[in-house]
Design an enzyme around this catalytic site. Sequence first.
Site, PDB file in Angstrom:
ATOM      1  N   GLN A 179       0.867  -1.052  -0.021  1.00 26.60           N
ATOM      2  CA  GLN A 179       0.043   0.067  -0.012  1.00 26.60           C
ATOM      3  C   GLN A 179       0.982   1.421   0.126  1.00 26.60           C
ATOM      4  OE1 GLN A 179      -2.131  -0.317   3.580  1.00 26.60           O
ATOM      5  NE2 GLN A 179      -0.310  -0.872   4.830  1.00 26.60           N
TER       6      GLN A 179
ATOM      7  N   HIS B 226      -7.789   3.960  20.463  1.00 24.07           N
ATOM      8  CA  HIS B 226      -6.973   2.712  20.963  1.00 24.07           C
ATOM      9  C   HIS B 226      -7.197   2.191  22.526  1.00 24.07           C
ATOM     10  CE1 HIS B 226      -4.453   3.848  17.507  1.00 24.07           C
ATOM     11  NE2 HIS B 226      -4.551   2.587  17.359  1.00 24.07           N
TER      12      HIS B 226
ATOM     13  N   ASP C 189       1.332  -0.070  13.473  1.00 22.18           N
ATOM     14  CA  ASP C 189       1.840   0.982  13.724  1.00 22.18           C
ATOM     15  C   ASP C 189       2.376   0.933  15.258  1.00 22.18           C
ATOM     16  OD1 ASP C 189      -0.546   1.540  15.201  1.00 22.18           O
ATOM     17  OD2 ASP C 189      -1.511   2.080  13.326  1.00 22.18           O
TER      18      ASP C 189
ATOM     19  N   GLU D 171       1.096  -8.451  11.014  1.00 18.97           N
ATOM     20  CA  GLU D 171       1.031  -7.290  10.285  1.00 18.97           C
ATOM     21  C   GLU D 171       1.324  -7.598   8.822  1.00 18.97           C
ATOM     22  OE1 GLU D 171      -0.049  -4.262   8.429  1.00 18.97           O
ATOM     23  OE2 GLU D 171      -0.125  -4.014  10.296  1.00 18.97           O
TER      24      GLU D 171
ATOM     25  N   ALA E 277      -3.349 -11.936   8.116  1.00 18.67           N
ATOM     26  CA  ALA E 277      -3.973 -12.406   9.451  1.00 18.67           C
ATOM     27  C   ALA E 277      -4.875 -13.785   9.039  1.00 18.67           C
ATOM     28  CB  ALA E 277      -4.774 -11.388  10.090  1.00 18.67           C
TER      29      ALA E 277
ATOM     30  N   ASP F 223      -7.323  -4.895  15.050  1.00 18.17           N
ATOM     31  CA  ASP F 223      -7.087  -3.466  14.702  1.00 18.17           C
ATOM     32  C   ASP F 223      -7.062  -3.539  13.204  1.00 18.17           C
ATOM     33  OD1 ASP F 223      -6.736  -0.638  14.913  1.00 18.17           O
ATOM     34  OD2 ASP F 223      -4.806  -0.893  15.415  1.00 18.17           O
TER      35      ASP F 223
END
Length: 529
Positions: A261, A292, A315, A335, A370, A390
Amino acid sequence: MIEPPERLPVTPRTGRFLVLAGVFICAACGLVYELELVALASYLIGDSVTQASVVLSVMVFAMGIGSLLAKRLRCRAAAGFGLIEAALALVGGCSAMTLYAAFAWAGDRGEVWAGGSRYLFVAFSLAIGVLIGAEVPLLMVLIQRVRRQDAGGAVADLFAADYVGALVGGLAFPFLLLPWFGQLTGALLTGAVNVLAGGALVFGLFGRDLSGRGRWILLATNVTVLAVLASAAVLVDDFERAARRAVYGSDIRVAVQTGVQEVVLTGGRRESLDLFLDGRLRVSGRDEHRYHQALVQPAMRGGPHARVLVLGGGDGLAARQVLRHSGVRRVDIVEIDPGVVRLARSDPALSELNGHVYRDPRVRVVHADAFHWLRGPHTRRLPYDVVVADLPDPGITASTKLYSQEFYGLVARALTDGGRLAVHAGPVVTRAHAYWTVDATLRAAGLATTPYRVTGRHSGFAAGPDRTADGSAHPRDWGFVLAARGHESLVAAADSAILRSGARAAQHVRPAPREPMPPSTLVHPRYAD
């Protein structure tokens, strides 16, 4: 009427090969234009299934129109083919730059032309489709002039070269053009190849078909198109920087294409920091702590939390909230994009915001999708007390599978008995249907749920769906669902944790459908923009 074969500067066998080579190259370029439009529409507008369907269906329809219109050019097939290839190279080569400019400077900001970028996608699909559709009838005439053969054999030869060229173009786009040149330069380079191939075929084999005036007109047209494409290629870096500033603002610090991305980081430290992924605001330093905290705290306070799995969250901000709880022994982050993790480790502002979590020995990172990672043997060996999802908002995109009944079944298998799952389920107010579908899907997977939400402050300019029609930003509306494996009492006990985290229970916004909301599955996704 098809003219008989005429004398050419090469043998008929060589001439036939050159015509089919021209078909091959033009077909490859045509498919690159199609894929470039699909990719750009998905990136700038979102909902990849809808955008791909619109672009491809409009283009195929337009190809039929182009084939009919080309019947009028058969008497001047060589000149017509040369002009069509020049027009296709100009329109297709400049399409990405034009569409990105429309999105950056005039799209969806409340002007008279608001939303015009959507209409431009349709217009380019129509134009490119008409020009591609006009190629084959004219090439049919040209190949018959090289060597007369039955119509069925000529069509078979042309279509074989056309389909093989489409295969090469389809593979070159994701594996060569995008990673090496990017969308803008890749489209311009494709246009240059297109006009050179068309011009070489016409001038090299069928130059005698052209009048003196026609030869000069076609030559001037090709040179002009090449000059435009070359000028655009020289200016493409400056253009991209200017367009990026128009989209994200003037304080861009990092802009990289990771292979997964586009990642853009703007602002300085803490409150001024914004992280964009593929043009959509994912982290705003002004209110990310509210998001969060609301995502992580209820699940962490609902029971044991020694082992925690974070899906997404490269992140490091969700992991930061997890590590604030005593008793955490291990945090696994799955991730898909290593570029986001590298930025979270190395960028001073982002690493300060996430509390330098990647320096903590309890944090381990896995770079994987994932869904596929959960299907592996890892989760059966190491069940988790808490899973934090997330992930991007649900929608008809690649993220849909991460909100499916099958996905939540895999997550449930990874949980300990009584383990909790916290899911970011998208905005409650603006996308209530999608939000409550997440809740229904979790329950269909055998999990007990408690939905809740939190509202952030105005977050400033945001690209993509966080921006309103007048260019301002919504107050951030985040919806979450807390789920537990087989213990409804655990979810009920977490209500106080939800309230202490600054969120509020969302049952009061639940719609009252006559029938229960159906769950989303891999084969029947039920999220829509």
